[in-house]
Design a protein around this motif. Structure first.
Motif, PDB file in Angstrom:
ATOM      1  N   ILE A   1       0.863  -1.192   0.000  1.00 37.25           N
ATOM      2  CA  ILE A   1       0.000   0.000   0.000  1.00 37.25           C
ATOM      3  C   ILE A   1       0.895   1.236   0.000  1.00 37.25           C
ATOM      4  N   ASP A   2       0.572   2.138  -0.916  1.00 39.82           N
ATOM      5  CA  ASP A   2       1.355   3.344  -1.104  1.00 39.82           C
ATOM      6  C   ASP A   2       0.580   4.487  -0.440  1.00 39.82           C
ATOM      7  N   SER A   3       1.180   5.092   0.599  1.00 40.96           N
ATOM      8  CA  SER A   3       0.441   6.108   1.352  1.00 40.96           C
ATOM      9  C   SER A   3       0.071   7.313   0.489  1.00 40.96           C
ATOM     10  N   GLU A   4       0.970   7.666  -0.462  1.00 40.23           N
ATOM     11  CA  GLU A   4       0.660   8.803  -1.337  1.00 40.23           C
ATOM     12  C   GLU A   4      -0.579   8.527  -2.186  1.00 40.23           C
ATOM     13  N   MET A   5      -0.640   7.292  -2.707  1.00 45.17           N
ATOM     14  CA  MET A   5      -1.792   6.895  -3.522  1.00 45.17           C
ATOM     15  C   MET A   5      -3.064   6.892  -2.668  1.00 45.17           C
ATOM     16  N   MET A   6      -2.930   6.435  -1.410  1.00 48.43           N
ATOM     17  CA  MET A   6      -4.102   6.371  -0.542  1.00 48.43           C
ATOM     18  C   MET A   6      -4.609   7.781  -0.217  1.00 48.43           C
ATOM     19  N   ILE A   7      -3.672   8.708  -0.005  1.00 48.95           N
ATOM     20  CA  ILE A   7      -4.051  10.106   0.249  1.00 48.95           C
ATOM     21  C   ILE A   7      -4.755  10.683  -0.986  1.00 48.95           C
ATOM     22  N   HIS A   8      -4.229  10.329  -2.161  1.00 46.16           N
ATOM     23  CA  HIS A   8      -4.854  10.757  -3.419  1.00 46.16           C
ATOM     24  C   HIS A   8      -6.300  10.234  -3.499  1.00 46.16           C
ATOM     25  N   HIS A   9      -6.480   8.969  -3.156  1.00 45.29           N
ATOM     26  CA  HIS A   9      -7.832   8.378  -3.167  1.00 45.29           C
ATOM     27  C   HIS A   9      -8.747   9.038  -2.134  1.00 45.29           C
ATOM     28  N   MET A  10      -8.185   9.402  -0.979  1.00 45.86           N
ATOM     29  CA  MET A  10      -8.981  10.087   0.053  1.00 45.86           C
ATOM     30  C   MET A  10      -9.521  11.406  -0.489  1.00 45.86           C
ATOM     31  N   LYS A  11      -8.648  12.145  -1.200  1.00 45.72           N
ATOM     32  CA  LYS A  11      -9.053  13.441  -1.761  1.00 45.72           C
ATOM     33  C   LYS A  11     -10.178  13.247  -2.769  1.00 45.72           C
ATOM     34  N   GLU A  12     -10.087  12.160  -3.551  1.00 48.14           N
ATOM     35  CA  GLU A  12     -11.167  11.859  -4.499  1.00 48.14           C
ATOM     36  C   GLU A  12     -12.489  11.585  -3.791  1.00 48.14           C
ATOM     37  N   ARG A  13     -12.385  11.118  -2.534  1.00 41.79           N
ATOM     38  CA  ARG A  13     -13.589  10.825  -1.756  1.00 41.79           C
ATOM     39  C   ARG A  13     -14.050  12.029  -0.937  1.00 41.79           C
ATOM     40  N   GLY A  14     -13.428  13.179  -1.163  1.00 50.27           N
ATOM     41  CA  GLY A  14     -13.897  14.417  -0.546  1.00 50.27           C
ATOM     42  C   GLY A  14     -13.156  14.863   0.700  1.00 50.27           C
ATOM     43  N   ILE A  15     -12.082  14.145   1.080  1.00 52.01           N
ATOM     44  CA  ILE A  15     -11.275  14.580   2.231  1.00 52.01           C
ATOM     45  C   ILE A  15     -10.390  15.743   1.763  1.00 52.01           C
ATOM     46  N   THR A  16     -10.418  16.839   2.505  1.00 49.90           N
ATOM     47  CA  THR A  16      -9.689  18.031   2.058  1.00 49.90           C
ATOM     48  C   THR A  16      -8.210  17.965   2.435  1.00 49.90           C
ATOM     49  N   GLN A  17      -7.402  18.741   1.707  1.00 54.33           N
ATOM     50  CA  GLN A  17      -5.977  18.859   2.025  1.00 54.33           C
ATOM     51  C   GLN A  17      -5.811  19.395   3.446  1.00 54.33           C
ATOM     52  N   GLU A  18      -6.726  20.287   3.846  1.00 59.18           N
ATOM     53  CA  GLU A  18      -6.664  20.869   5.188  1.00 59.18           C
ATOM     54  C   GLU A  18      -6.753  19.766   6.252  1.00 59.18           C
ATOM     55  N   SER A  19      -7.676  18.813   6.069  1.00 57.85           N
ATOM     56  CA  SER A  19      -7.817  17.711   7.013  1.00 57.85           C
ATOM     57  C   SER A  19      -6.571  16.849   7.044  1.00 57.85           C
ATOM     58  N   ILE A  20      -6.006  16.612   5.872  1.00 53.82           N
ATOM     59  CA  ILE A  20      -4.798  15.787   5.789  1.00 53.82           C
ATOM     60  C   ILE A  20      -3.638  16.480   6.491  1.00 53.82           C
ATOM     61  N   ASP A  21      -3.527  17.807   6.265  1.00 55.09           N
ATOM     62  CA  ASP A  21      -2.474  18.569   6.942  1.00 55.09           C
ATOM     63  C   ASP A  21      -2.653  18.522   8.456  1.00 55.09           C
ATOM     64  N   LEU A  22      -3.905  18.602   8.901  1.00 49.87           N
ATOM     65  CA  LEU A  22      -4.189  18.546  10.341  1.00 49.87           C
ATOM     66  C   LEU A  22      -3.668  17.244  10.949  1.00 49.87           C
ATOM     67  N   MET A  23      -3.895  16.119  10.251  1.00 48.71           N
ATOM     68  CA  MET A  23      -3.437  14.820  10.735  1.00 48.71           C
ATOM     69  C   MET A  23      -1.925  14.804  10.896  1.00 48.71           C
ATOM     70  N   LYS A  24      -1.255  15.487   9.970  1.00 50.22           N
ATOM     71  CA  LYS A  24       0.209  15.510  10.016  1.00 50.22           C
ATOM     72  C   LYS A  24       0.729  16.266  11.238  1.00 50.22           C
ATOM     73  N   TYR A  25      -0.103  17.146  11.756  1.00 46.00           N
ATOM     74  CA  TYR A  25       0.331  17.917  12.920  1.00 46.00           C
ATOM     75  C   TYR A  25      -0.116  17.294  14.238  1.00 46.00           C
ATOM     76  N   CYS A  26      -0.682  16.083  14.179  1.00 51.23           N
ATOM     77  CA  CYS A  26      -1.145  15.413  15.395  1.00 51.23           C
ATOM     78  C   CYS A  26      -0.039  14.630  16.096  1.00 51.23           C
ATOM     79  N   GLY A  27       1.174  14.768  15.613  1.00 51.62           N
ATOM     80  CA  GLY A  27       2.293  14.106  16.272  1.00 51.62           C
ATOM     81  C   GLY A  27       2.543  12.688  15.806  1.00 51.62           C
ATOM     82  N   ILE A  28       1.897  12.260  14.719  1.00 50.03           N
ATOM     83  CA  ILE A  28       2.222  10.949  14.169  1.00 50.03           C
ATOM     84  C   ILE A  28       2.768  11.107  12.753  1.00 50.03           C
TER      85      ILE A  28
END
Ligand SMILES: [Zn+2]
Length: 187
Positions: free
Chosen positions: A104-131
């Motif tokens: 599983i390629d995390s970049e591809m999965m993030i791309h698929h998430m965006k196609e499903r309506g998850i915003t870049q803002e939400s993804i950025d937020l996850m990155k700042y959660c310390g994981i």
């Protein structure tokens, strides 16, 4: 939804006909064993059947890949409950062939998430959660390495008692054959 409605209808009949009686068991596992394995659909019946497991025999902990992603995650918590409160002495980590988590390629999965309506803002937020978000999502290269890593993580966890036996295996998704990665084989 339709499938769930069918399940509810089946369930009503199951209970009415008292078909639960043959599954009677206690919460303490007969074999004092916990299994960490993958949620793969092909293992739902095959794994217990191939290992000769009956209701009440083991604690079965499942997720995508059968891995430990965090020392404070639900797998370790479940193992601690199984060991400390429910008498588990042995742990089998069981990966499997043709796992959907492999590669599983995390970049591809993030791309698929965006196609499903998850915003870049939400993804950025996850990155700042310390994981490490990418690492958290990503799969593994070989199932053997993944099993070995999971066994090591459990063995070296400071809250897992030293007298617990932890072994790693891979199960063939077609035949149900179990082969050891780190642990005893059939003599
Ligand atoms: Zn899998």
């Amino acid at each position: 939804m339709e499938e769930i409605k069918k399940i509810l209808a089946y369930n009503k009949q199951f209970v009415e006909e008292k078909r639960y009686e043959q599954y009677s068991a206690s919460k303490f596992p007969n074999k004092k064993l916990a299994i960490v394995t993958c949620m793969d659909t092909r293992l739902v019946e095959l794994l217990p059947a191939a290992l000769g497991l009956k209701n009440g025999d083991v604690k079965m902990i499942k997720n995508a890949g059968g891995v430990v992603t965090s020392p404070f995650g639900s797998v370790i918590r479940s193992l601690l409950v199984a060991i400390i409160e429910l008498g588990v002495t042995d742990i089998m980590v069981i990966g499997h062939t043709d796992c959907g988590v492999q590669h599983i390629d995390s970049e591809m999965m993030i791309h698929h998430m965006k196609e499903r309506g998850i915003t870049q803002e939400s993804i950025d937020l996850m990155k700042y959660c310390g994981i490490d978000f990418e690492k958290w999502l990503s799969g593994f290269d070989t199932v053997e390495d993944s099993v070995r890593e999971t066994v090591d993580t459990i063995r070296n966890h400071p809250l897992i008692p030293n007298d617990i036996n932890i072994f790693g295996y891979v199960i063939d998704t077609q035949t149900g054959e179990l082969y050891p990665v780190c642990g005893p084989a059939l003599d």
